[in-house]
Enzyme design. Structure first.
Site, mmCIF file in Angstrom:
data_model
loop_
_atom_site.group_PDB
_atom_site.id
_atom_site.type_symbol
_atom_site.label_atom_id
_atom_site.label_comp_id
_atom_site.label_asym_id
_atom_site.label_seq_id
_atom_site.Cartn_x
_atom_site.Cartn_y
_atom_site.Cartn_z
ATOM 1 N N HIS A 138 0.837 -1.197 0.000
ATOM 2 C CA HIS A 138 0.000 0.000 0.000
ATOM 3 C C HIS A 138 0.876 1.253 0.000
ATOM 4 O O HIS A 138 1.900 1.311 0.683
ATOM 5 C CB HIS A 138 -0.931 0.007 1.216
ATOM 6 C CG HIS A 138 -2.121 0.896 1.018
ATOM 7 N ND1 HIS A 138 -2.033 2.267 1.072
ATOM 8 C CD2 HIS A 138 -3.415 0.606 0.727
ATOM 9 C CE1 HIS A 138 -3.230 2.784 0.843
ATOM 10 N NE2 HIS A 138 -4.081 1.806 0.625
ATOM 11 N N HIS A 139 0.453 2.254 -0.759
ATOM 12 C CA HIS A 139 1.245 3.489 -0.900
ATOM 13 C C HIS A 139 1.391 4.226 0.431
ATOM 14 O O HIS A 139 2.325 5.020 0.614
ATOM 15 C CB HIS A 139 0.592 4.407 -1.936
ATOM 16 C CG HIS A 139 1.571 5.169 -2.769
ATOM 17 N ND1 HIS A 139 2.711 5.762 -2.242
ATOM 18 C CD2 HIS A 139 1.599 5.452 -4.098
ATOM 19 C CE1 HIS A 139 3.373 6.371 -3.204
ATOM 20 N NE2 HIS A 139 2.732 6.198 -4.340
ATOM 21 N N ALA A 140 0.499 3.978 1.381
ATOM 22 C CA ALA A 140 0.615 4.627 2.693
ATOM 23 C C ALA A 140 1.890 4.206 3.416
ATOM 24 O O ALA A 140 2.364 4.907 4.313
ATOM 25 C CB ALA A 140 -0.610 4.292 3.559
#
Length: 468
Positions: A138-140
């Site tokens: 996930h980009h987070a």
């Protein structure tokens, strides 16, 4: 579910929160091909003991408090829940590359939800029949520079099994190269005035793009809701040596200039083939480029940093640049695409547009609300035409667990753009993943060929110029 460990929850950074909003929910894929068959047990053991699993972001759940604010909560990682074994071909009658691309295209429209909220936001898919690993992150958790550097810290060079890969000159070398030479005082004044002028111009455009100003519709345009449409994925392959030949034909050009020249030439070639009279001469087509705002340190430096204080530089630190091209049906000299790209990018470099976009996003996330920042970013994507990114990979051939890596490619989950392109360089090659909404662009393999042909035409023109 991994069991929570004691300790206070850590709030997400503003950029991390942005990538968890519905409109901008983003997952990064990195697919790594290897020469020999995958050893599942050895890979699980290596992942379990890797820097990745030791990093706080990769062993934390994403939780929300009573006010709906996101936090990281440490947990124990059950490696079996993060490794997905896929035995047998993922598609019948296709080459390895086409089958893997089809697998990734199917994941790209549903992966943010499938990662779940009962385990850390990452997993690794082992495509046994195709000898490749798909990292789904996930980009987070971090941006492309952070994630690439962390992955490479677990690899070693093929020609020197004890040595870490190299991904470019050290930051100190960059500083030495960029320093020196006082110059006249008036040149410094002119540079400051240029920075102020171009920053004001581009920032005003940036703000307008987040509101109502948009590109004219073309056969490759997306729009609101297109992120939910089915996808196709194709790969364009370039040789870095060819790009360097082209670069040398235009004074002070860079590889990024060449890449954007290729995209301009290839996109116009595709539009001429697809819809010869559909696009008006001079029509502006705007790309969104993600720009790294940190000085990319050497790999060993980042490896040591993660062992010490992982939160110091880790995360998402990039800005946005709006990169326009103007459609023309013919351009006699292929190098003219490079000259125009360089001229436009040089103006962008003189501005603080990327830093402004990062800072304004940080301020909006911090003082207004995540959904406001998410809506502004969503509007910018809806009002432009394509996404482009370029991540610098290792310069030499590398291996993971002694298994030589044959390619490294990256892409992300779907956006409102009907066309997103992500390039990664590796050992003299550069592979660009082209993710399209298949109802808008049904033939991404032909589009990939347009990009490849554009580079070859530019190389031929550059060679002729250099041999004069």
């Amino acid at each position: 579910m991994g069991s929570p460990e004691n300790g206070s929850d850590e709030p997400l950074t503003p950029a991390g929160r942005l990538f968890l909003q519905k409109e901008m929910n983003q997952v990064i894929y990195c697919v790594v091909g290897v020469k020999h068959p995958l050893d599942i047990d050895a890979l699980k053991s290596a992942i379990q003991s890797s820097l990745m699993v030791k990093h706080p972001r990769f062993c934390s759940l994403m939780v929300r408090d009573s006010a709906g604010r996101e936090h990281w909560r440490r947990t124990r990682v059950d490696i079996d829940r993060h490794v997905v074994e896929v035995h047998g071909p993922v598609a019948d009658g296709l080459s390895d590359e086409a089958a893997v691309n089809e697998y990734l295209a199917d994941l790209s429209t549903d992966s943010p939800g499938l990662l779940g909220d009962d385990k850390p936001l990452w997993d690794v898919h082992l495509l046994m029949a195709h000898r490749c690993l798909v990292f789904r992150i996930h980009h987070a958790l971090g941006d492309g520079i952070s994630l690439m550097s962390m992955f490479l810290a677990s690899c070693r060079r093929v020609d020197d099994p004890e040595a870490l890969p190299t991904i470019g000159p050290s930051s100190s070398a960059k500083r030495r190269r960029g320093g020196g030479g006082g110059g006249q005082w008036w040149k410094a004044v002119v540079r400051v005035l240029e920075v102020v002028w171009f920053t004001v111009v581009f920032v005003v455009e940036f703000v307008l793009r987040s509101m109502w100003v948009s590109d004219r519709k073309t056969p490759v345009s997306g729009g609101a809701g297109v992120e939910l449409w089915p996808r196709k994925l194709a790969t364009a392959r370039f040789w870095l040596e060819d790009m360097k030949v082209v670069k040398s034909a235009v004074t002070n050009a860079t590889i990024n200039d060449v890449l954007f020249g290729i995209i301009s030439a290839g996109l116009f070639k595709y539009l001429d083939h697809r819809s010869p009279d559909a696009v008006r001469e001079g029509t502006r087509i705007t790309g969104v480029a993600m720009v790294n705002l940190r000085e990319q340190p050497g790999l060993q430096e980042l490896s040591n940093l993660m062992k010490g204080d992982p939160g110091l530089r880790w995360g998402n630190k990039f800005g946005i640049l709006l990169l326009p091209v103007h459609y023309h049906r013919s351009c006699g000299d292929p190098l003219e695409y490079l000259r125009k790209a360089k001229s436009m990018i040089d103006r962008k470099k003189k501005s603080l547009e990327a830093h402004f976009s990062y800072k304004i996003g940080d301020i909006v996330m911090t003082y207004l609300a995540p959904h406001v920042a998410s809506l502004l970013n969503y509007r910018i994507v809806c009002n432009t035409t394509f996404t482009i990114s370029n991540v610098l990979g290792p310069q030499e051939e590398i291996a993971v667990l002694g298994n030589p890596i044959t390619y490294i490619r990256a892409n992300s989950s779907s956006l409102p753009h009907a066309l997103t392109m992500h390039m990664v360089s590796y050992a003299g090659r550069a592979d660009m993943q082209i993710l399209v909404a298949k109802d808008v662009i049904p033939d991404p393999d032909f589009l990939a060929k347009c990009f490849e042909d554009a580079l070859l035409e530019m190389k031929a023109a550059a060679s002729a110029t250099l041999n004069k």
